[in-house]
Write an enzyme that holds these catalytic residues in place. Structure first.
Site, PDB file in Angstrom:
ATOM      1  N   SER A 125      78.422  47.195 -27.732  1.00 20.46           N
ATOM      2  CA  SER A 125      78.772  47.756 -29.033  1.00 20.46           C
ATOM      3  C   SER A 125      78.475  49.251 -29.021  1.00 20.46           C
ATOM      4  CB  SER A 125      78.011  47.032 -30.151  1.00 20.46           C
ATOM      5  OG  SER A 125      78.449  47.473 -31.425  1.00 20.46           O
ATOM      6  N   THR A 126      77.554  49.709 -29.860  1.00 23.89           N
ATOM      7  CA  THR A 126      77.256  51.140 -29.971  1.00 23.89           C
ATOM      8  C   THR A 126      76.861  51.717 -28.613  1.00 23.89           C
ATOM      9  OG1 THR A 126      76.378  50.660 -32.163  1.00 23.89           O
ATOM     10  CG2 THR A 126      75.937  52.847 -31.254  1.00 23.89           C
ATOM     11  N   HIS A 140      82.944  46.178 -29.387  1.00 23.01           N
ATOM     12  CA  HIS A 140      83.203  46.286 -30.826  1.00 23.01           C
ATOM     13  C   HIS A 140      84.003  47.553 -31.122  1.00 23.01           C
ATOM     14  CE1 HIS A 140      79.310  43.772 -31.592  1.00 23.01           C
ATOM     15  NE2 HIS A 140      80.346  43.011 -31.293  1.00 23.01           N
ATOM     16  N   MET A 158      74.039  47.843 -31.345  1.00 21.41           N
ATOM     17  CA  MET A 158      73.192  47.590 -32.510  1.00 21.41           C
ATOM     18  C   MET A 158      73.331  46.139 -32.959  1.00 21.41           C
ATOM     19  SD  MET A 158      73.224  49.745 -36.089  1.00 21.41           S
ATOM     20  CE  MET A 158      73.072  51.265 -35.160  1.00 21.41           C
ATOM     21  N   ASP A 188      74.517  40.598 -31.880  1.00 25.89           N
ATOM     22  CA  ASP A 188      75.696  39.903 -31.391  1.00 25.89           C
ATOM     23  C   ASP A 188      75.635  39.769 -29.868  1.00 25.89           C
ATOM     24  OD1 ASP A 188      78.181  38.645 -31.396  1.00 25.89           O
ATOM     25  OD2 ASP A 188      79.276  40.540 -31.234  1.00 25.89           O
TER      26      ASP A 188
END
Length: 332
Positions: free
Chosen positions: A152-153, A178, A271, A274
């Protein structure tokens, strides 16, 4: 191949001389510095900036593997390590790119080192994937192996760093990053243009093939399925899971169910949580799992959650993930 600057670290006169003679057989390996303990090795790394370190575990004051554990978070230098066989797992966990079982404390057979293809292995650690047949038992047919990745991030650059080190013989990869709808297609195109493997935004029915990455589209949940004995992906609209669509948990749980012990899971920077639950399910079904370490994460959220619930087999720096994949494949 280009010239590689080598730092040799050993306290043994006999081992050191043998390794130097082996290095001299390859004109592209330049011995720029030697050290006989961890503290001298640290200074030589800063002074000479070698491309790779050839490290013996038997050192005074601090063992080689302890030195590696302390060094890698601050200075992740490619390393080939020599040590007793029981140190292999610890060496790889510390960040070694390759490990040669050799117990110098037991007065090992120095002539046997000539059969270990050390020059080629040094090149392979710096340039992952080159001439892998020598190191992976000639095996580039990975059978039913599937690699599942999630981030993600900070993940766009992290994934790029890993994927650009993979070669066309890597098993098929299914991936969630993401991103909003539309951006995943552009990101897949960027990776496809800059990496050796094929990267595409996935659509339902796409077959998972060696040397290809299937990236989940930004507005659909992607699952691994098996149709007539062939791995495919299924991409469908659906509610958010673990706060996301696509969700790493959805992908990983489908991989656990469909591929079981034939899978490898990789969870990187991001972050939230998930992917942690899904990675644990993969591990429970027999998959080997990798979590990115805290030092190299932009956000140590998702891999942290996975590590804390026991979902991570290996926790490694970002720069070592591709090498760890090839190591795991070599052992399968």
């Amino acid at each position: 191949m280009r010239e590689l600057k080598v730092l040799l670290v050993t306290d043994s006169y006999d081992l050191g001389n043998t390794l130097k003679r082996i290095l001299e057989t390859d004109r592209e390996l330049i011995l720029v510095a030697e050290a006989n303990n961890a503290y001298m090795a640290r200074d030589k790394i800063l002074e000479c900036k070698p491309d790779i370190m050839l490290l013996s575990n038997e050192l005074p004051r601090m063992s080689g593997v302890t030195f590696l554990e302390r060094l890698m978070p601050q200075y992740p230098i490619p390393t080939v390590m020599l040590g007793a066989p029981e140190l292999e797992e610890r060496a790889y966990d510390a960040g070694a790119g390759d490990f040669i079982a050799f117990d110098d404390a037991g007065y090992g057979d120095y002539k046997a080192l000539y059969r270990e293809h050390i020059p080629e292995r040094l090149h392979q650690v710096v340039f992952p994937g080159l001439d892998k047949n020598m190191f992976l038992k000639g095996n580039t047919d990975w059978g039913k192996t599937i690699i599942a990745m999630g981030a993600s991030t900070g993940g766009t650059e992290a994934i790029h760093q890993v994927v650009r080190e993979l070669k066309q013989d890597i098993p098929g990869i299914v991936m969630v990053q993401h991103m909003p709808v539309g951006f995943t297609a552009m990101y897949a195109e960027r990776l496809n243009n800059e990496c050796e493997v094929i990267v595409k935004e996935a659509k339902s029915g796409d077959i998972v093939r060696n040397g290809q990455v299937l990236l989940a589209p930004g507005d659909k949940q992607m699952r691994l399925v098996k149709v007539n004995g062939v791995y495919q992906v299924e991409c469908r609209p659906g509610p958010k899971v673990s706060g996301h669509c696509p969700s790493v948990d959805v992908l990983f749980e489908s991989v656990a169910k469909t591929a079981g012990r034939d899978a490898i899971g990789v969870l990187m920077t991001g972050m939230g949580r998930d992917g942690a639950k899904g990675l644990l399910e993969m591990k429970r079904k027999g998959a080997v799992t990798i979590g990115q370490d805290e030092k190299t994460c932009v956000v140590y959220g998702m891999p942290k959650e996975a590590y804390e619930i026991g979902a991570v087999t290996y926790q490694v720096p970002l720069g070592q993930i591709a090498q760890k994949l090839y190591y795991i494949l070599g052992r399968k």
